[in-house]
Design a protein around this motif. Structure first.
Motif, mmCIF file in Angstrom:
data_model
loop_
_atom_site.group_PDB
_atom_site.id
_atom_site.type_symbol
_atom_site.label_atom_id
_atom_site.label_comp_id
_atom_site.label_asym_id
_atom_site.label_seq_id
_atom_site.Cartn_x
_atom_site.Cartn_y
_atom_site.Cartn_z
ATOM 1 N N ILE A 14 5.122 -7.482 9.528
ATOM 2 C CA ILE A 14 5.604 -8.549 7.548
ATOM 3 C C ILE A 14 5.304 -6.939 6.992
ATOM 4 O O ILE A 14 4.064 -5.954 7.087
ATOM 5 N N ASP A 15 5.904 -6.668 5.998
ATOM 6 C CA ASP A 15 6.027 -5.881 5.257
ATOM 7 C C ASP A 15 4.749 -5.814 3.992
ATOM 8 O O ASP A 15 4.631 -6.825 3.258
ATOM 9 N N PRO A 16 2.970 -5.595 4.073
ATOM 10 C CA PRO A 16 2.183 -6.110 3.303
ATOM 11 C C PRO A 16 2.597 -6.102 1.432
ATOM 12 O O PRO A 16 1.988 -6.425 0.946
ATOM 13 N N VAL A 31 -3.065 -2.331 0.452
ATOM 14 C CA VAL A 31 -3.274 -3.670 1.544
ATOM 15 C C VAL A 31 -2.822 -3.512 2.642
ATOM 16 O O VAL A 31 -1.895 -1.958 3.192
ATOM 17 N N ILE A 32 -3.177 -4.027 3.990
ATOM 18 C CA ILE A 32 -2.497 -3.419 5.488
ATOM 19 C C ILE A 32 -2.688 -4.765 6.263
ATOM 20 O O ILE A 32 -2.497 -5.438 5.850
ATOM 21 N N SER A 33 -1.195 -4.771 6.558
ATOM 22 C CA SER A 33 -0.868 -5.716 7.243
ATOM 23 C C SER A 33 -1.019 -5.429 8.726
ATOM 24 O O SER A 33 -0.937 -4.736 9.605
ATOM 25 N N ARG A 34 -1.709 -7.138 9.579
ATOM 26 C CA ARG A 34 -2.017 -6.856 10.634
ATOM 27 C C ARG A 34 -0.516 -6.915 11.656
ATOM 28 O O ARG A 34 -0.572 -6.900 13.134
ATOM 29 N N GLU A 63 -4.653 -7.818 4.671
ATOM 30 C CA GLU A 63 -6.025 -7.359 4.372
ATOM 31 C C GLU A 63 -6.204 -6.919 3.292
ATOM 32 O O GLU A 63 -4.960 -5.286 3.103
ATOM 33 N N ILE A 64 -6.601 -7.463 1.976
ATOM 34 C CA ILE A 64 -6.900 -6.480 0.736
ATOM 35 C C ILE A 64 -8.043 -5.263 1.398
ATOM 36 O O ILE A 64 -9.404 -5.433 1.051
ATOM 37 N N PRO A 115 0.287 0.666 0.103
ATOM 38 C CA PRO A 115 0.172 0.994 1.466
ATOM 39 C C PRO A 115 -1.107 0.985 1.821
ATOM 40 O O PRO A 115 -1.374 2.281 1.304
ATOM 41 N N TRP A 116 -2.706 0.486 2.727
ATOM 42 C CA TRP A 116 -3.714 1.517 2.983
ATOM 43 C C TRP A 116 -2.827 2.101 4.115
ATOM 44 O O TRP A 116 -1.929 2.008 4.981
ATOM 45 N N SER A 117 -3.931 3.121 4.452
ATOM 46 C CA SER A 117 -3.611 4.170 5.457
ATOM 47 C C SER A 117 -5.243 4.641 6.094
ATOM 48 O O SER A 117 -6.257 5.043 5.125
ATOM 49 N N PRO A 118 -5.469 4.788 6.934
ATOM 50 C CA PRO A 118 -6.626 5.586 7.474
ATOM 51 C C PRO A 118 -6.740 6.257 7.666
ATOM 52 O O PRO A 118 -8.320 7.471 6.812
ATOM 53 N N ASN A 119 -5.388 7.204 7.193
ATOM 54 C CA ASN A 119 -5.662 8.656 6.634
ATOM 55 C C ASN A 119 -6.050 8.884 5.893
ATOM 56 O O ASN A 119 -5.293 8.759 4.915
ATOM 57 N N VAL A 120 -6.948 9.974 5.427
ATOM 58 C CA VAL A 120 -7.203 9.790 3.766
ATOM 59 C C VAL A 120 -6.180 10.336 3.049
ATOM 60 O O VAL A 120 -5.656 9.937 1.973
ATOM 61 N N ALA A 121 -5.337 11.636 3.180
ATOM 62 C CA ALA A 121 -4.557 12.090 2.681
ATOM 63 C C ALA A 121 -3.566 11.455 2.078
ATOM 64 O O ALA A 121 -3.033 11.278 1.181
ATOM 65 N N THR A 122 -2.878 10.573 3.304
ATOM 66 C CA THR A 122 -1.566 9.597 2.756
ATOM 67 C C THR A 122 -2.142 8.907 2.289
ATOM 68 O O THR A 122 -1.128 8.550 0.946
ATOM 69 N N PHE A 123 -3.663 8.365 2.305
ATOM 70 C CA PHE A 123 -3.935 6.922 1.229
ATOM 71 C C PHE A 123 -4.313 7.570 -0.241
ATOM 72 O O PHE A 123 -3.232 6.788 -1.220
#
Length: 505
Positions: free
Chosen positions: A249-251, A242-245, A226-227, A279-287
């Motif tokens: 798979i490496d997005p 991007v994030i992989s479900r 998903e973008i 790579p997208w992350s739900p953690n804002v700092a990491t993102f």
């Protein structure tokens, strides 16, 4: 008298027009009926209710006059009193119509021309409605077309059954498209306007990049990858998260493709625009750290209320983090939807030391203590004298080097300082002439009251005369927002309306 005329050629014409314009045959026949009705009203009277019907099988044209049965006649040309109607149509009731057949019309040159104009206009309207219905659900798709002409730098693109507009500011900078060139673009808006549906295309929209990747990367099309976000500086650089479900798979690798084949296909379509896939992350700092790549980040400090992120980078990474003309940090900010401030480690260290000195000086002045005790308080997280008063004594006594007696004395000095400060502020408030009515408003601190007095807001009427944005400007948006300001001002205006009900009575 025969009141119909057999015209099978009408059905043939309707079929031909429907095929040519790719619209429904019924809509063409309805346009013909309206044209015949218009000609009939021109002959028998425009104010009369003349209706035409074309038989869908034989092509017979029947013309008739419709008169509504009413209790009270307001328009004699289209209405008849029920008492009169009952004489020759006893079964009819109010609301029914009396239908009188009329002889067929012999179209003259002018009548035929008028009928043709009506048919052409109606067919064009049906055609436009069909185009709008076809494209309104295609917003967000990529479409192929051919540049048809250029108007003031804007391109008209032929999509086959419709035309679309590709504005100059929606083209990639330095892109040179000429008449006859094939072009791929993103449909970002479809509007129904008086001159017909307007289809707006874009090659700079972030959605265009996302859709191009969906065409090139099967995993995105299938929903495995998903973008999550896209930020673009068209023609120069873009960032895509991007994030992989599927954990296997490496997005990022899937979007790049073997030897970069997939990403290069998109880059070629975007005239060489460089694309960072992160790579997208739900953690804002990491993102945020990922979004600032390729720069390295040492530290991230978040202020969720203000929606800001402070990022500390090594001195050598500052130019890389900011990017050329601020491009890297700007795109990262757009991608994460957080305001990002970049600091070097040296700047952050200097600012931290300055903050420490400021807070230490505050405690030295307020509590009449030495730098060592003030420094210990700051190190333990005390930022204001208020913090010291509201913190339990046993907690203050646990600070290294402190005991119960020291904690008690510091708390006493802090309370004395706050009392003295409150008295000074109250005295200044009175000296400025700020009334007790305003001082009674709980939303205002003593400091706010002084600020208001210095700006000339001294009475309830002065406050009531302000607009919400003016009050925010006086106190600062870090103190009050516009919604709160409006509530305070409306409460201040309440006394203007007291007794109105009684006066009205």
């Amino acid at each position: 008298m025969d009141t119909s005329v057999n015209r099978p050629e009408l059905l043939l014409v309707a079929d031909a027009v429907a095929r040519e314009k790719q619209i429904d045959r019924e809509e063409v026949l309805e346009a013909m009926e309206q044209a015949i009705q218009k000609a009939g009203r021109a002959k028998y009277g425009h104010e009369k209710d003349i209706r035409a019907v074309i038989d869908r099988k034989s092509g017979d044209v029947r013309l008739s006059r419709w008169t509504e049965i009413v209790d009270t006649v307001e328009t004699e040309d289209t209405q008849i009193a029920v008492a009169i109607a009952k004489k020759f149509a006893p079964e009819k009731e109010v609301g029914d119509f009396i239908v009188d057949p009329l002889p067929p019309i012999d179209f003259g040159r002018i009548a035929a021309q008028t009928a043709k104009q009506v048919i052409v206009q109606r067919v064009r309207e049906y055609e436009r409605a069909k185009q709008f219905n076809e494209f309104k659900d295609r917003v967000g798709e990529i479409i192929n077309g051919v540049v048809k002409r250029t108007e003031y730098g804007n391109l008209m693109v032929d999509l086959g059954r419709a035309e679309a507009l590709l504005r100059r500011d929606e083209c990639i900078p330095r892109e040179n498209l000429k008449n006859g060139d094939r072009v791929r673009a993103y449909i970002f808006d479809v509007r129904e306007e008086p001159r017909g549906p307007q289809i707006f295309l874009s090659r700079t929209h972030p959605g265009f990049l996302a859709k191009l990747f969906a065409q090139e990367v099967p995993e995105i099309y299938d929903g495995i990858i998903e973008i999550k976000a896209v930020a673009r500086d068209p023609g120069s650089r873009a960032k895509m998260a991007v994030i992989s479900r599927d954990a296997s798979i490496d997005p990022v690798g899937a979007c790049v493709g073997m030897r970069g084949s997939r990403v290069q296909a998109v880059v070629a379509e975007l005239q060489g625009e460089k694309i960072d896939i992160i790579p997208w992350s739900p953690n804002v700092a990491t993102f945020v750290v990922n979004a600032l790549a390729p720069a390295e980040v040492s530290k991230v400090v978040m202020d969720e209320e203000a929606g800001r992120v402070e990022v500390v980078v090594p001195d050598s990474q500052l130019s890389l983090a900011i990017g050329r003309r601020g491009q890297n940090v700007r795109l990262a900010s757009q991608l994460t939807r957080w305001d990002i401030d970049i600091l070097t480690e040296a700047e952050e260290s200097e600012r931290r030391q300055e903050e420490f000195r400021r807070k230490t000086g505050l405690f030295v002045e307020a509590l009449d203590v030495d730098d060592m005790i003030a420094g210990l308080l700051v190190q333990e997280g005390f930022e204001t004298v208020d913090d010291l008063v509201t913190t339990p004594l046993e907690e203050v006594a646990t600070i290294e080097g402190f005991d119960e007696n020291v904690a008690t004395e510091l708390s006493r000095r802090a309370a004395t300082y706050l009392e003295r400060q409150a008295a000074e502020q109250e005295e200044k408030r009175v000296a400025l002439g700020v009334t007790d009515d305003i001082a009674a408003i709980e939303a205002f601190s003593a400091k706010d009251l002084i600020t208001l007095g210095e700006k000339g807001v001294k009475t309830l009427d002065d406050l009531a005369d302000l607009a919400g944005d003016e009050l925010v400007e006086i106190l600062g948006d870090d103190v009050i927002n516009e919604e709160q300001a409006n509530e305070i001002i409306m409460a201040a205006r309440a006394h203007w309306f007291e007794g109105e009900d009684g006066n009205a009575a």
